[in-house]
Write a protein that holds these residues in place. Structure first.
Motif, mmCIF file in Angstrom:
data_model
loop_
_atom_site.group_PDB
_atom_site.id
_atom_site.type_symbol
_atom_site.label_atom_id
_atom_site.label_comp_id
_atom_site.label_asym_id
_atom_site.label_seq_id
_atom_site.Cartn_x
_atom_site.Cartn_y
_atom_site.Cartn_z
ATOM 1 N N THR A 75 0.928 -1.332 -0.023
ATOM 2 C CA THR A 75 -0.007 0.140 0.118
ATOM 3 C C THR A 75 0.830 1.295 -0.138
ATOM 4 O O THR A 75 0.433 2.291 -0.580
ATOM 5 N N MET A 76 2.143 1.271 0.508
ATOM 6 C CA MET A 76 2.883 2.407 0.755
ATOM 7 C C MET A 76 3.466 2.606 -0.656
ATOM 8 O O MET A 76 3.826 3.576 -0.936
ATOM 9 N N LEU A 77 3.587 1.419 -1.368
ATOM 10 C CA LEU A 77 4.289 1.522 -2.841
ATOM 11 C C LEU A 77 3.000 2.118 -3.812
ATOM 12 O O LEU A 77 3.398 3.160 -4.520
ATOM 13 N N LEU A 78 1.887 1.818 -3.216
ATOM 14 C CA LEU A 78 0.761 2.741 -3.998
ATOM 15 C C LEU A 78 0.675 4.323 -3.846
ATOM 16 O O LEU A 78 0.510 4.945 -4.868
ATOM 17 N N PHE A 79 0.782 4.600 -2.663
ATOM 18 C CA PHE A 79 0.786 5.937 -2.257
ATOM 19 C C PHE A 79 1.982 6.597 -2.720
ATOM 20 O O PHE A 79 2.150 7.894 -3.158
ATOM 21 N N PRO A 123 -7.336 5.354 -13.567
ATOM 22 C CA PRO A 123 -7.438 3.896 -14.159
ATOM 23 C C PRO A 123 -5.878 3.309 -14.365
ATOM 24 O O PRO A 123 -5.857 2.233 -14.081
ATOM 25 N N ILE A 124 -5.011 4.360 -14.672
ATOM 26 C CA ILE A 124 -3.764 3.916 -15.048
ATOM 27 C C ILE A 124 -2.971 3.416 -13.758
ATOM 28 O O ILE A 124 -2.252 2.283 -13.881
ATOM 29 N N VAL A 125 -3.202 4.223 -12.727
ATOM 30 C CA VAL A 125 -2.422 3.801 -11.363
ATOM 31 C C VAL A 125 -3.176 2.420 -11.018
ATOM 32 O O VAL A 125 -2.386 1.436 -10.696
ATOM 33 N N ALA A 126 -4.622 2.428 -11.138
ATOM 34 C CA ALA A 126 -5.218 0.948 -10.568
ATOM 35 C C ALA A 126 -4.772 0.057 -11.638
ATOM 36 O O ALA A 126 -4.630 -1.130 -11.014
ATOM 37 N N ASP A 127 -4.573 0.041 -12.820
ATOM 38 C CA ASP A 127 -4.139 -1.121 -13.937
ATOM 39 C C ASP A 127 -2.680 -1.487 -13.572
ATOM 40 O O ASP A 127 -2.714 -2.678 -13.212
ATOM 41 N N LEU A 128 -1.866 -0.410 -13.256
ATOM 42 C CA LEU A 128 -0.470 -0.733 -12.993
ATOM 43 C C LEU A 128 -0.324 -1.475 -11.554
ATOM 44 O O LEU A 128 0.343 -2.583 -11.579
ATOM 45 N N PHE A 129 -1.074 -0.909 -10.516
ATOM 46 C CA PHE A 129 -0.845 -1.490 -9.163
ATOM 47 C C PHE A 129 -1.552 -3.039 -9.343
ATOM 48 O O PHE A 129 -0.883 -3.894 -8.629
ATOM 49 N N ILE A 130 -2.720 -3.124 -9.884
ATOM 50 C CA ILE A 130 -3.436 -4.606 -9.583
ATOM 51 C C ILE A 130 -2.954 -5.542 -10.686
ATOM 52 O O ILE A 130 -2.860 -6.544 -10.206
ATOM 53 N N GLY A 131 -2.816 -4.967 -11.914
ATOM 54 C CA GLY A 131 -2.184 -5.862 -12.861
ATOM 55 C C GLY A 131 -0.825 -6.054 -13.525
ATOM 56 O O GLY A 131 -0.336 -6.717 -14.247
ATOM 57 N N GLY A 132 -0.068 -4.943 -13.141
ATOM 58 C CA GLY A 132 1.421 -4.844 -13.547
ATOM 59 C C GLY A 132 1.335 -3.977 -14.983
ATOM 60 O O GLY A 132 0.514 -3.609 -15.672
ATOM 61 N N LEU A 133 2.305 -3.894 -15.426
ATOM 62 C CA LEU A 133 2.602 -3.157 -16.602
ATOM 63 C C LEU A 133 1.657 -3.443 -17.733
ATOM 64 O O LEU A 133 1.211 -2.688 -18.619
ATOM 65 N N ALA A 134 1.712 -4.639 -18.070
ATOM 66 C CA ALA A 134 0.963 -5.445 -19.165
ATOM 67 C C ALA A 134 -0.494 -5.063 -19.024
ATOM 68 O O ALA A 134 -1.334 -4.901 -20.095
#
Length: 204
Positions: free
Chosen positions: A156-160, A183-194
């Motif tokens: 979570t701290m990485l997300l922040f 949505p870009i942040v959510a995509d990257l955090f939840i699913g990775g760069l791909a």
């Protein structure tokens, strides 16, 4: 009989907080005088002291009100009872919307809380930790294995870390804004760069 507050008290207090946050964000807390705040508000200095006893109290109020709004947002979002992934996306969307509407206050909270006394710092940082916990609890539900291994808070701290410092690089009026980035942040955090989807709007 005690004299009540003027009908304009809350509006004027809000104006002071808004103008002070803008000044602190642009030129730094230490470099901003109460005279400068009074001038920005169109008030006399004695009038400013009617609302805030000193600059420290003004800074504490800016930080307090901003982090209280973030906490209210987080708790209201958790009450939606969405599936964990949808809930995390909603939290990211809503916190970035809060940041977009309070960019100066967010910068002050991020950079200037260090100037406050120990009691004010402890109170404000404690409320920040409560906001982080709201996010970490959802991350833990999304990945129970991470929660069980005590990794949900570091994640979570990485997300922040992604979202708290956007003001250092995001150009006002540029091709990216907080709503586009959510949505870009959510995509990257939840699913990775791909998993990141390129937004339709042209990037500047």
């Amino acid at each position: 009989m005690a004299r009540g507050r003027a009908a304009t008290y809350d509006d004027q207090r809000s104006l002071i907080l808004q103008r002070a946050a803008e000044l602190f964000a642009r030129q730094g807390y230490a470099a901003t005088s109460m005279n400068a705040v009074a001038e920005a508000c169109g008030f006399t200095k004695p009038t400013l002291y009617h609302y805030f006893r000193d600059k420290d109290a003004l800074l504490a109020s800016i930080c307090d009100e901003h982090v209280l709004r973030l906490h209210a947002m987080a708790t209201e979002t958790l009450a939606l009872k969405l599936p964990p992934a949808d809930l995390l996306r909603e939290l990211i969307h809503r916190i970035l919307a809060e940041y977009a509407d309070a960019q100066h206050a967010h910068r002050v909270l991020t950079e200037d809380v260090r100037f406050l006394g120990p009691d004010d710092q402890a109170r404000i940082l404690g409320r920040e930790r409560e906001v982080v916990k709201c996010f970490a609890d959802v991350v833990g539900k999304l990945r129970p294995d991470m929660h069980n291994s005590a990794l949900s808070k570091p994640l979570t701290m990485l997300l922040f870390g992604m979202i708290n410092w956007m003001f250092t690089w995001m150009k006002p009026g540029g091709g990216l804004d907080h709503a586009t980035m959510a949505p870009i942040v959510a995509d990257l955090f939840i699913g990775g760069l791909a998993a990141v989807h390129v937004p339709e709007k042209t990037l500047a």
